[in-house]
Design an enzyme around this catalytic site. Structure first.
Site, PDB file in Angstrom:
ATOM      1  N   GLY A 210       0.829  -1.209   0.000  1.00  0.00           N
ATOM      2  CA  GLY A 210       0.000   0.000   0.000  1.00  0.00           C
ATOM      3  C   GLY A 210       0.855   1.247   0.000  1.00  0.00           C
ATOM      4  O   GLY A 210       2.063   1.179  -0.247  1.00  0.00           O
ATOM      5  N   ASN A 211       0.240   2.373   0.256  1.00  0.00           N
ATOM      6  CA  ASN A 211       1.006   3.613   0.355  1.00  0.00           C
ATOM      7  C   ASN A 211       0.346   4.537   1.382  1.00  0.00           C
ATOM      8  O   ASN A 211      -0.713   4.219   1.923  1.00  0.00           O
ATOM      9  CB  ASN A 211       1.143   4.285  -1.020  1.00  0.00           C
ATOM     10  CG  ASN A 211      -0.208   4.609  -1.636  1.00  0.00           C
ATOM     11  OD1 ASN A 211      -0.937   5.434  -1.118  1.00  0.00           O
ATOM     12  ND2 ASN A 211      -0.541   3.925  -2.723  1.00  0.00           N
ATOM     13  N   HIS A 212       0.966   5.679   1.610  1.00  0.00           N
ATOM     14  CA  HIS A 212       0.529   6.551   2.711  1.00  0.00           C
ATOM     15  C   HIS A 212      -0.599   7.510   2.345  1.00  0.00           C
ATOM     16  O   HIS A 212      -0.970   8.349   3.162  1.00  0.00           O
ATOM     17  CB  HIS A 212       1.711   7.380   3.216  1.00  0.00           C
ATOM     18  CG  HIS A 212       2.748   6.568   3.934  1.00  0.00           C
ATOM     19  ND1 HIS A 212       2.475   5.889   5.086  1.00  0.00           N
ATOM     20  CD2 HIS A 212       4.050   6.314   3.647  1.00  0.00           C
ATOM     21  CE1 HIS A 212       3.565   5.261   5.502  1.00  0.00           C
ATOM     22  NE2 HIS A 212       4.537   5.498   4.633  1.00  0.00           N
ATOM     23  N   SER A 213      -1.121   7.439   1.132  1.00  0.00           N
ATOM     24  CA  SER A 213      -2.135   8.422   0.731  1.00  0.00           C
ATOM     25  C   SER A 213      -3.351   8.363   1.662  1.00  0.00           C
ATOM     26  O   SER A 213      -3.888   7.298   1.938  1.00  0.00           O
ATOM     27  CB  SER A 213      -2.580   8.143  -0.711  1.00  0.00           C
ATOM     28  OG  SER A 213      -3.663   8.989  -1.038  1.00  0.00           O
TER      29      SER A 213
END
Ligand code: CTP
Length: 414
Positions: A210-213
């Site tokens: 995933g990512n931090h968005s």
């Protein structure tokens, strides 16, 4: 600046137990810069003291049309005339009936009759009263006349029963006020698509990449477009944010599902703003069962290697199929940690975009999850505008200003 800033709003409070929740609504509207005139029915004053509302709105509260000084009677016409919006929350079955029948037997109904401002009604009452054919018919009458009805919500009611009849949250009521106030805005009649949040690509049933968005910039874009009159489709990746009122939300949490959702939503749309952080790579294969260290060790040794494959590049696919999306204004984002402007120019050219919104996510105040953002707007003709650190909502206003300037006229689209 929010559409609520400087807006003249009448909040009508009727005599139901949810009247106490109107205090929070008046507080939030006032904090957002609206000039709120509270008008209470006689019964509402038995639930909450007018002083509560005058303290929160910092303006007089209107209640008794017949009070002896004549001030209220004198003001009901000009209050109604000055109002840009009349929001009745909570609206009881009684006040709904009186509004539907054009009665003017108290300050609130007299103002509503004397005003041409749009009417927003938030019914809150016991389930059977809400479902009664009389209330249903009265609401239908008001709707036909152009009133906007905010649906009551299900949950525990004051009677102790569970059913539909709760006053929606302040956030929902604020969203309804913004939607109606902005319905004649510069995106009126336009359909826009916004993507927001990050994608998650499964490794096995337990893990993902995933990512931090956080989705905050994208949700602000959706809200502001709604406030300017657009019909908004919000394609949401992974985010904890609540769906803005009046926005159509489609959840798409992988690059592949987001691609399908975006391509479908963009047919006939006027603009796409692609603020989602889409994974560029996903695991080549998703393990059917949770991956076990023992099994990895037996196969590959102590460490594990994960093979990733490219995901579909949504904006590039859209560019390749541009013939299917005539007149679609396309905006991309470039979240970078170095050489931001160069990367933005490269993306604009590579993905055939009209505008790239670039930011340096290594800066804490414009990084993931922050309420603020500092961006560069990079245009197709090479021009660039650097915006200072601003709330994400204000950044969204700037982006829609750019889109509005780029939107082809209806005649050109036809
Ligand atoms: N994007 C997309 N499809 C993807 C990845 C990204 O449409 N599979 C969109 C993003 O929503 C964003 C823009 O493309 O609006 C730029 O995303 P980014 O990941 O920064 O660009 P990349 O093309 O992946 O470029 P690079 O690898 O050079 O950073």
């Amino acid at each position: 600046m929010s559409i609520l800033s400087g807006a003249r709003i009448i909040v009508g409070v009727a005599g139901g137990i949810a009247a106490y929740k109107a205090a929070d609504l008046v507080s939030k509207l006032t904090q957002a810069g609206a000039l709120v005139d509270v008008v209470m029915t006689e019964r509402a004053r038995e639930f909450v003291a007018p002083l509560t509302f005058s303290a929160l709105s910092q303006r007089p509260v209107w209640a008794d049309l017949w009070e002896p000084t004549g001030a209220a009677a004198a003001r009901h016409i000009d209050l109604g005339r000055a109002a840009q919006l009349i929001l009745v929350a909570p609206a009881t079955a009684n006040v709904i009936a009186r509004l539907a029948h054009g009665m003017a037997d108290d300050m609130l109904t007299a103002i509503a009759l004397a005003s041409s401002a749009p009417l927003v009604i938030a019914p809150a009452m016991e389930t059977h009263m809400l479902a009664h054919p009389a209330t249903v018919a009265n609401l239908a009458t008001l709707r036909e006349r152009g009133a906007h009805i905010v649906p009551a919500e299900p949950g525990r009611l004051a009677s102790g029963e569970v059913g539909t009849g709760r006053l929606p949250s302040t956030a929902t009521l604020l969203g309804a006020a913004r939607l109606v106030l902005g319905s004649g805005g510069d995106l009126q009649g336009r359909r826009v698509v916004v993507t927001a949040g990050g994608t998650q690509e499964a490794i096995d049933p337990v893990r993902f990449i995933g990512n931090h968005s956080s989705g905050r910039q994208g949700f602000a874009l959706a809200e502001v477009a709604r406030d300017r009159g657009a019909a908004v489709t919000l394609i949401a990746g992974v985010t904890a944010l609540a769906t803005p009122y009046g926005v159509t939300r489609i959840d798409a949490t992988t690059a592949a599902t987001m691609r399908d959702a975006v391509l479908a939503a963009c047919v006939g749309a006027d603009a796409l703003v692609m603020s989602a952080a889409v994974a560029d790579f996903a695991p080549d294969a998703v393990a059917e069962h949770k991956i076990k260290k023992r099994e990895v060790a037996a196969r590959d040794g102590a460490d594990m290697t994960l093979r990733l494959r490219r995901t579909p590049d949504i904006l590039s696919e859209l560019d390749a199929a541009r013939g299917q999306f005539p007149g679609l204004v396309r905006v991309g984002f470039a979240a970078e940690t170095r050489a931001v402007q160069a990367a933005a120019r490269d993306k604009l050219a590579r993905k055939g975009l009209d505008l790239v919104v670039a930011n340096d996510v290594s800066q804490p105040a414009s990084g993931f999850g922050s309420p603020t953002n500092a961006v560069w707007l990079v245009r197709r003709n090479g021009e660039l505008t650097e915006l200072p650190l601003l709330p994400k909502e204000t950044v969204a206003e700037h982006i829609w200003d750019e889109v509005v300037a780029l939107l082809p006229t209806r005649a050109a689209r036809a």
